[in-house]
Design an enzyme around this catalytic site. Structure first.
Site, PDB file in Angstrom:
ATOM      1  CB  SER A  49      -8.513  -1.835   4.389  1.00  0.00           C
ATOM      2  OG  SER A  49      -8.795  -1.013   3.257  1.00  0.00           O
ATOM      3  CG  ASP A  84      -5.320  -5.251   6.796  1.00  0.00           C
ATOM      4  OD1 ASP A  84      -4.940  -5.840   7.816  1.00  0.00           O
ATOM      5  OD2 ASP A  84      -4.765  -4.211   6.346  1.00  0.00           O
ATOM      6  CG  ASP A 106      -8.275  -4.547  14.984  1.00  0.00           C
ATOM      7  OD1 ASP A 106      -8.261  -4.737  16.215  1.00  0.00           O
ATOM      8  OD2 ASP A 106      -7.704  -3.597  14.427  1.00  0.00           O
ATOM      9  N   GLY A 180       1.163   3.732   8.779  1.00  0.00           N
ATOM     10  CA  GLY A 180       1.555   4.961   8.091  1.00  0.00           C
ATOM     11  C   GLY A 180       3.001   5.318   8.405  1.00  0.00           C
ATOM     12  CG  HIS A 207      -0.996  -5.193  11.650  1.00  0.00           C
ATOM     13  ND1 HIS A 207      -2.041  -4.930  10.806  1.00  0.00           N
ATOM     14  CD2 HIS A 207      -1.156  -6.477  12.056  1.00  0.00           C
ATOM     15  CE1 HIS A 207      -2.809  -5.999  10.709  1.00  0.00           C
ATOM     16  NE2 HIS A 207      -2.294  -6.952  11.465  1.00  0.00           N
ATOM     17  N   GLY A 208       1.925  -2.424  10.244  1.00  0.00           N
ATOM     18  CA  GLY A 208       2.659  -1.160  10.130  1.00  0.00           C
ATOM     19  C   GLY A 208       4.083  -1.346   9.655  1.00  0.00           C
ATOM     20  N   GLY A 209       4.272  -2.178   8.625  1.00  0.00           N
ATOM     21  CA  GLY A 209       5.620  -2.484   8.136  1.00  0.00           C
ATOM     22  C   GLY A 209       6.360  -1.286   7.565  1.00  0.00           C
ATOM     23  CB  THR A 210       5.176   1.824   5.882  1.00  0.00           C
ATOM     24  OG1 THR A 210       4.475   1.143   4.852  1.00  0.00           O
ATOM     25  CG2 THR A 210       5.780   3.110   5.331  1.00  0.00           C
ATOM     26  CG  ASN A 231      -1.751   0.284   2.610  1.00  0.00           C
ATOM     27  OD1 ASN A 231      -1.744   0.270   1.378  1.00  0.00           O
ATOM     28  ND2 ASN A 231      -2.698   0.890   3.292  1.00  0.00           N
TER      29      ASN A 231
HETATM   30  P1  13P Z   1       1.641   0.485   6.730  1.00  0.00           P
HETATM   31  O1  13P Z   1       0.692   1.299   5.927  1.00  0.00           O
HETATM   32  O2  13P Z   1       2.275   1.257   7.825  1.00  0.00           O
HETATM   33  O3  13P Z   1       2.645  -0.207   5.871  1.00  0.00           O
HETATM   34  O4  13P Z   1       0.794  -0.637   7.486  1.00  0.00           O
HETATM   35  C1  13P Z   1       0.039  -1.550   6.759  1.00  0.00           C
HETATM   36  C2  13P Z   1      -0.757  -2.425   7.664  1.00  0.00           C
HETATM   37  O5  13P Z   1      -0.370  -2.733   8.766  1.00  0.00           O
HETATM   38  C3  13P Z   1      -2.048  -2.914   7.156  1.00  0.00           C
HETATM   39  O6  13P Z   1      -2.715  -3.699   8.079  1.00  0.00           O
END
Ligand code: 13P
Length: 282
Positions: A49, A84, A106, A180, A207-210, A231
């Site tokens: 990032s 990123d 982006d 997040g 994106h946002g796999g968590t 992340n």
């Molecule tokens: P998370 O922090 O939700 O896993 O998302 C990571 C992300 O999408 C980075 O671009």
């Protein structure tokens, strides 16, 4: 081997698995991720990032660090070094000039025409250097207070327009995910994901796999997702381990302290590679 994302994501698309994107924060994280993916024979994308870039001392420092770690650790799997959420043409250009092999522009916060114009400028520049480009449309949400807010679902027509008019390599259509921790349940629009995949024929990025449930991740891969970004989950795995181990430790050597989260971070990397089906795909 440092490569762009073209071959790794096209292979993932053909064979129906996804390549993990892990954000890096420092030398140790980079090393842990590279070692684990090499052991698993999984291709890997190291995401940086803008914040992490500034923290680590600029694009060139990172490029040199990654390149030298690959050589020093004798990493054999394909590794992509990827900006990123690049926020501008200038930021993407800096990453490309420093030797990043892939960038994300982006410009999703702008109206479509502006998003297209900025993205096209990045693609034209990146192509000269064999650098791949990911672009975003719609809006990935964020968790604030008690709700997942700011989500804008990408539209199929706008996705087609962005792809056709820019020549990007990969598309990240926001379809309900959040950066997040989720406050509510992740609500991904799989129907639209599949339609966008069919209409654009490009490898898609999530994106946002968590916090996305395992079954949802598998379904997303079936619907055309070929790269999934993680992340926060790695940060939590590493920092929880550290907090626990420090309670009964008198360590003061920073090398020993940072290493306290190595096993847990590597376990998290393993779980994601296993879930995405990227093991032995290098
Ligand atoms: P998370 O922090 O939700 O896993 O998302 C990571 C992300 O999408 C980075 O671009």
């Amino acid at each position: 081997m440092l490569v762009n994302m073209k071959e790794m994501l096209n292979k993932a698309k053909n064979e129906k698995y996804a390549v993990p994107h892990f954000n890096i924060n420092n030398l140790e994280w980079t090393r842990f991720i590279l070692e684990k993916c090499n052991e698993l024979s999984s291709p890997v994308i190291l995401g940086v990032s803008e914040g992490a870039m500034k923290y680590m001392g600029g694009f060139k420092t990172i490029r040199n660090m990654v390149e030298n770690l690959i050589e020093y650790l004798d990493i054999k799997v394909p590794v992509s070094l990827h900006l990123d959420h690049g926020s501008s043409f200038e930021m993407c250009k800096s990453a490309i000039d420093a030797g990043f092999t892939s960038v994300m522009i982006d410009a999703s916060r702008y109206p479509l025409d502006e998003n297209i114009a900025i993205t096209k400028k990045v693609v034209d520049y990146a192509k000269k250097y064999n650098v791949t480009v990911e672009a975003e449309i719609g809006r990935v949400g964020s968790s604030t207070n008690d709700i997942d807010s700011g989500i804008v679902y990408a539209s199929v027509i706008e996705c087609e327009k962005l792809v056709n008019e820019t020549g990007i390599d990969f598309l990240a259509p926001a379809l309900g995910s959040v950066h997040g921790l989720y406050k509510g349940e992740p609500k991904l629009n799989f129907e639209r994901m599949e339609e966008i995949s069919k209409k654009t024929s490009l490898p898609l990025v999530l994106h946002g796999g968590t916090g996305i449930y395992d079954e949802q991740i598998k379904k997303a891969i079936e619907c055309g997702i070929c790269k999934i970004n993680f992340n926060t989950e790695l940060q939590i795995a590493w920092s929880n381990a550290l907090k626990e181990k420090l309670k009964s430790s008198d360590a003061y050597d920073p090398r020993k302290i940072i290493k306290m989260g190595e096993e847990e971070l590597k376990e998290c990397v393993f779980k994601k590679c296993n879930l995405l089906g990227s093991i032995n795909k290098a």
